[in-house]
Scaffold this motif. Structure first.
Motif, PDB file in Angstrom:
ATOM      1  N   ALA A  10       0.816  -1.217   0.000  1.00  0.00           N
ATOM      2  CA  ALA A  10       0.000   0.000   0.000  1.00  0.00           C
ATOM      3  C   ALA A  10       0.845   1.261   0.000  1.00  0.00           C
ATOM      4  O   ALA A  10       0.616   2.167  -0.799  1.00  0.00           O
ATOM      5  N   VAL A  11       1.834   1.344   0.888  1.00  0.00           N
ATOM      6  CA  VAL A  11       2.619   2.577   0.954  1.00  0.00           C
ATOM      7  C   VAL A  11       3.582   2.694  -0.220  1.00  0.00           C
ATOM      8  O   VAL A  11       3.799   3.782  -0.745  1.00  0.00           O
ATOM      9  N   ALA A  12       4.145   1.583  -0.668  1.00  0.00           N
ATOM     10  CA  ALA A  12       5.073   1.614  -1.800  1.00  0.00           C
ATOM     11  C   ALA A  12       4.362   2.057  -3.082  1.00  0.00           C
ATOM     12  O   ALA A  12       4.971   2.704  -3.947  1.00  0.00           O
ATOM     13  N   ALA A  13       3.086   1.735  -3.207  1.00  0.00           N
ATOM     14  CA  ALA A  13       2.321   2.143  -4.388  1.00  0.00           C
ATOM     15  C   ALA A  13       2.256   3.661  -4.516  1.00  0.00           C
ATOM     16  O   ALA A  13       2.041   4.186  -5.610  1.00  0.00           O
ATOM     17  N   TYR A  14       2.456   4.376  -3.422  1.00  0.00           N
ATOM     18  CA  TYR A  14       2.422   5.834  -3.431  1.00  0.00           C
ATOM     19  C   TYR A  14       3.795   6.445  -3.174  1.00  0.00           C
ATOM     20  O   TYR A  14       3.907   7.609  -2.799  1.00  0.00           O
ATOM     21  N   GLY A  15       4.849   5.653  -3.373  1.00  0.00           N
ATOM     22  CA  GLY A  15       6.208   6.165  -3.302  1.00  0.00           C
ATOM     23  C   GLY A  15       6.774   6.360  -1.918  1.00  0.00           C
ATOM     24  O   GLY A  15       7.774   7.043  -1.740  1.00  0.00           O
ATOM     25  N   ALA A  46      -4.208   3.490   2.098  1.00  0.00           N
ATOM     26  CA  ALA A  46      -2.767   3.449   2.383  1.00  0.00           C
ATOM     27  C   ALA A  46      -2.430   4.262   3.633  1.00  0.00           C
ATOM     28  O   ALA A  46      -1.610   3.843   4.454  1.00  0.00           O
ATOM     29  N   VAL A  47      -3.061   5.421   3.800  1.00  0.00           N
ATOM     30  CA  VAL A  47      -2.849   6.238   5.004  1.00  0.00           C
ATOM     31  C   VAL A  47      -3.220   5.428   6.241  1.00  0.00           C
ATOM     32  O   VAL A  47      -2.466   5.373   7.223  1.00  0.00           O
ATOM     33  N   ALA A  48      -4.377   4.791   6.198  1.00  0.00           N
ATOM     34  CA  ALA A  48      -4.842   4.001   7.340  1.00  0.00           C
ATOM     35  C   ALA A  48      -3.889   2.857   7.652  1.00  0.00           C
ATOM     36  O   ALA A  48      -3.564   2.617   8.822  1.00  0.00           O
ATOM     37  N   ALA A  53       0.407   0.612  11.007  1.00  0.00           N
ATOM     38  CA  ALA A  53       1.750   0.033  11.042  1.00  0.00           C
ATOM     39  C   ALA A  53       2.660   0.771  12.021  1.00  0.00           C
ATOM     40  O   ALA A  53       3.754   0.313  12.319  1.00  0.00           O
ATOM     41  N   GLY A  54       2.208   1.921  12.492  1.00  0.00           N
ATOM     42  CA  GLY A  54       3.059   2.733  13.358  1.00  0.00           C
ATOM     43  C   GLY A  54       4.005   3.604  12.559  1.00  0.00           C
ATOM     44  O   GLY A  54       4.950   4.170  13.096  1.00  0.00           O
ATOM     45  N   ASP A  55       3.759   3.728  11.273  1.00  0.00           N
ATOM     46  CA  ASP A  55       4.601   4.500  10.364  1.00  0.00           C
ATOM     47  C   ASP A  55       4.067   5.923  10.300  1.00  0.00           C
ATOM     48  O   ASP A  55       3.400   6.307   9.348  1.00  0.00           O
ATOM     49  N   LEU A  56       4.373   6.710  11.315  1.00  0.00           N
ATOM     50  CA  LEU A  56       3.835   8.060  11.393  1.00  0.00           C
ATOM     51  C   LEU A  56       4.439   8.970  10.327  1.00  0.00           C
ATOM     52  O   LEU A  56       3.743   9.825   9.768  1.00  0.00           O
ATOM     53  N   TYR A  57       5.714   8.791  10.023  1.00  0.00           N
ATOM     54  CA  TYR A  57       6.343   9.581   8.959  1.00  0.00           C
ATOM     55  C   TYR A  57       5.722   9.233   7.609  1.00  0.00           C
ATOM     56  O   TYR A  57       5.361  10.111   6.833  1.00  0.00           O
ATOM     57  N   GLY A  58       5.579   7.946   7.339  1.00  0.00           N
ATOM     58  CA  GLY A  58       4.975   7.507   6.084  1.00  0.00           C
ATOM     59  C   GLY A  58       3.536   7.958   5.958  1.00  0.00           C
ATOM     60  O   GLY A  58       3.101   8.390   4.881  1.00  0.00           O
TER      61      GLY A  58
END
Length: 120
Positions: A10-15, A46-48, A53-58
């Protein structure tokens, strides 16, 4: 059940570069149980997943890619001391993380944003 692979895709799909599987696993031990939400992949989804995931920066990087309306909504949801009106409920990510509001999970917000106010 949450999946590291789903989060990465999900996150990789948006760079956005995903956090490590080890970091992800540590975060998962502290979070409330995942809620099953059926929805297609989208930027809000992807934000959710990044928040879960605890990826606050992402998640911040992804929020910055959202349309202005959705950026405002995510900002309200993720800012301490603010809440976001989702489907008539006022919710904040910290309430969900602390376990005081199990219905305030990030995928509920994503679903509401993608489906015109409809909660899963």
């Amino acid at each position: 059940m949450r999946s590291y692979a789903e989060y990465v895709a999900a996150v990789a799909a948006y760079g956005v570069t995903p956090i490590s599987e080890e970091q992800w696993g540590q975060w998962q031990r502290d979070l409330p149980a995942a809620q099953a939400v059926s929805m297609p992949m989208s930027l809000n989804h992807a934000v959710a997943l990044a928040l879960e995931a605890g990826d606050l920066y992402g998640s911040a990087e992804l929020i910055n890619q959202c349309a202005e309306h959705d950026q405002v909504c995510w900002s309200q949801y993720t800012t301490e001391g603010e809440t976001f009106p989702a489907g008539g409920l006022w919710m904040n990510v910290l309430e969900w993380m602390n376990g005081t509001r199990p219905d305030a999970y990030p995928l509920a917000v994503a679903h509401m944003l993608d489906f015109d106010g409809e909660l899963p």
